[in-house]
Design a protein around this motif. Structure first.
Motif, PDB file in Angstrom:
ATOM      1  N   PHE A  72      91.131  40.469  12.301  1.00  0.00           N
ATOM      2  CA  PHE A  72      91.841  41.119  13.400  1.00  0.00           C
ATOM      3  C   PHE A  72      91.385  42.598  13.086  1.00  0.00           C
ATOM      4  O   PHE A  72      90.930  42.736  14.083  1.00  0.00           O
ATOM      5  CB  PHE A  72      93.449  40.947  12.859  1.00  0.00           C
ATOM      6  CG  PHE A  72      93.877  42.024  14.710  1.00  0.00           C
ATOM      7  CD1 PHE A  72      93.878  41.862  15.984  1.00  0.00           C
ATOM      8  CD2 PHE A  72      94.416  43.015  13.825  1.00  0.00           C
ATOM      9  CE1 PHE A  72      94.122  42.660  16.370  1.00  0.00           C
ATOM     10  CE2 PHE A  72      95.083  43.658  15.205  1.00  0.00           C
ATOM     11  CZ  PHE A  72      94.751  43.703  16.762  1.00  0.00           C
ATOM     12  N   HIS A  73      91.323  43.013  11.927  1.00  0.00           N
ATOM     13  CA  HIS A  73      91.070  44.881  11.759  1.00  0.00           C
ATOM     14  C   HIS A  73      89.424  44.710  11.889  1.00  0.00           C
ATOM     15  O   HIS A  73      88.664  46.000  12.243  1.00  0.00           O
ATOM     16  CB  HIS A  73      91.616  44.931  10.670  1.00  0.00           C
ATOM     17  CG  HIS A  73      92.883  45.200  10.587  1.00  0.00           C
ATOM     18  ND1 HIS A  73      93.532  46.171  10.877  1.00  0.00           N
ATOM     19  CD2 HIS A  73      94.185  44.699   9.625  1.00  0.00           C
ATOM     20  CE1 HIS A  73      94.290  46.243  11.340  1.00  0.00           C
ATOM     21  NE2 HIS A  73      94.927  45.074  10.163  1.00  0.00           N
ATOM     22  N   ALA A  74      88.658  43.932  11.318  1.00  0.00           N
ATOM     23  CA  ALA A  74      87.136  43.759  11.859  1.00  0.00           C
ATOM     24  C   ALA A  74      86.816  44.302  12.704  1.00  0.00           C
ATOM     25  O   ALA A  74      86.104  44.307  13.360  1.00  0.00           O
ATOM     26  CB  ALA A  74      86.342  42.282  11.460  1.00  0.00           C
ATOM     27  N   ILE A  75      87.754  42.775  14.085  1.00  0.00           N
ATOM     28  CA  ILE A  75      87.123  42.789  15.220  1.00  0.00           C
ATOM     29  C   ILE A  75      87.580  44.419  15.696  1.00  0.00           C
ATOM     30  O   ILE A  75      86.706  44.947  16.704  1.00  0.00           O
ATOM     31  CB  ILE A  75      88.114  42.242  15.914  1.00  0.00           C
ATOM     32  CG1 ILE A  75      87.471  40.541  16.016  1.00  0.00           C
ATOM     33  CG2 ILE A  75      88.349  41.997  17.661  1.00  0.00           C
ATOM     34  CD1 ILE A  75      88.338  39.245  16.306  1.00  0.00           C
ATOM     35  N   ASN A  76      88.726  45.217  15.627  1.00  0.00           N
ATOM     36  CA  ASN A  76      89.036  46.382  16.026  1.00  0.00           C
ATOM     37  C   ASN A  76      88.326  46.869  15.445  1.00  0.00           C
ATOM     38  O   ASN A  76      87.974  48.360  16.320  1.00  0.00           O
ATOM     39  CB  ASN A  76      90.353  46.263  15.417  1.00  0.00           C
ATOM     40  CG  ASN A  76      91.500  46.263  16.626  1.00  0.00           C
ATOM     41  OD1 ASN A  76      91.560  45.861  17.598  1.00  0.00           O
ATOM     42  ND2 ASN A  76      92.965  46.538  15.865  1.00  0.00           N
ATOM     43  N   ALA A  77      87.729  47.567  14.289  1.00  0.00           N
ATOM     44  CA  ALA A  77      86.288  47.843  14.004  1.00  0.00           C
ATOM     45  C   ALA A  77      85.300  48.167  14.593  1.00  0.00           C
ATOM     46  O   ALA A  77      84.554  49.357  15.183  1.00  0.00           O
ATOM     47  CB  ALA A  77      86.376  48.120  12.573  1.00  0.00           C
ATOM     48  N   ILE A  78      85.079  46.982  15.122  1.00  0.00           N
ATOM     49  CA  ILE A  78      83.572  47.049  15.688  1.00  0.00           C
ATOM     50  C   ILE A  78      83.873  47.161  17.006  1.00  0.00           C
ATOM     51  O   ILE A  78      82.894  48.424  18.215  1.00  0.00           O
ATOM     52  CB  ILE A  78      83.274  45.477  15.624  1.00  0.00           C
ATOM     53  CG1 ILE A  78      82.582  44.954  14.719  1.00  0.00           C
ATOM     54  CG2 ILE A  78      82.306  45.148  16.968  1.00  0.00           C
ATOM     55  CD1 ILE A  78      82.440  43.394  14.091  1.00  0.00           C
ATOM     56  N   ASP A 131      92.555  50.105  19.389  1.00  0.00           N
ATOM     57  CA  ASP A 131      93.406  50.034  17.936  1.00  0.00           C
ATOM     58  C   ASP A 131      94.477  49.607  17.368  1.00  0.00           C
ATOM     59  O   ASP A 131      95.477  49.389  17.626  1.00  0.00           O
ATOM     60  CB  ASP A 131      94.615  51.074  19.467  1.00  0.00           C
ATOM     61  CG  ASP A 131      95.844  52.214  19.430  1.00  0.00           C
ATOM     62  OD1 ASP A 131      95.509  52.013  17.058  1.00  0.00           O
ATOM     63  OD2 ASP A 131      96.608  52.763  19.969  1.00  0.00           O
ATOM     64  N   SER A 132      94.385  49.241  16.270  1.00  0.00           N
ATOM     65  CA  SER A 132      94.858  48.521  15.172  1.00  0.00           C
ATOM     66  C   SER A 132      96.611  48.928  15.594  1.00  0.00           C
ATOM     67  O   SER A 132      97.361  48.235  14.625  1.00  0.00           O
ATOM     68  CB  SER A 132      94.386  48.413  14.381  1.00  0.00           C
ATOM     69  OG  SER A 132      94.704  49.457  12.883  1.00  0.00           O
TER      70      SER A 132
END
Length: 193
Positions: free
Chosen positions: A135-141, A145-146
């Protein structure tokens, strides 16, 4: 330990790369489902705050359902083929175990358990650190807003892990039983021919 568990540990120890493949396969599928659960929880709790109306939220939920069904289908097919490959690789040792007194039920239970143990490890890795990291990798890409992310409830994660293990157990019993039904003498003679 019971005979099926001892035989399952032996099967798993003989093919450690296949065990790793099973763990990674299940972990990837469970991580994807975890992210879908997070997005569904977000759409349920904050659809208007995210600038999404009810029609768009419903459409996004349908897309999430399709993605989850695809992930489940791929994981099911993968579990069946890994089990079948394990059954074929262990024909001789399964026939030998049966010749030494193991019943066909114990052999098929062992072959299924050899897949369930990696599935449990993969489901735990996929649900807790893997899904969160994905989830955080998708948000970073995507630049999302995580901070507004809504984590799925603990009961959903536990149900995801338990359901994964149960489904893998059910899916692996069919190829395992088919492999354990082959006559012992035919298998042992075929190996020496």
């Amino acid at each position: 330990l019971p005979v099926p568990l001892l035989l399952a540990l032996r099967v798993a120890a003989r093919r450690p790369r296949r065990v790793v493949l099973g763990v990674v396969s299940i972990a990837i599928s469970v991580s994807g489902i975890y992210v879908a659960l997070m997005l569904n929880a977000f759409l349920t709790t904050q659809p208007l705050a995210a600038g999404v109306d009810d029609a768009q939220a419903g459409l996004l939920r349908q897309v999430l359902l399709v993605v989850i069904l695809i992930l489940l289908s791929l994981a099911a097919i993968n579990a069946i083929f890994i089990t079948w490959a394990t059954v074929l690789d262990n024909r001789h040792s399964s026939a030998l175990a049966r010749a030494l007194g193991a019943t066909p039920h114990e052999v098929s239970a062992a072959l299924a358990a050899a897949q369930v143990l990696p599935a449990l490890a993969g489901a735990i890795l996929g649900a807790f650190p893997g899904g969160f990291a994905l989830f955080h990798a998708i948000n970073a890409i995507t630049g999302g807003d995580s901070d507004r992310a809504t984590l799925p409830p603990l009961w959903q994660l536990l149900a995801l892990v338990a359901g994964t293990v149960l489904v893998v157990a059910l899916l692996t019993t069919i190829p395992a039983r088919l492999g354990a039904r082959r006559p012992v003498t035919e298998t042992l003679q075929a190996e020496h021919a």
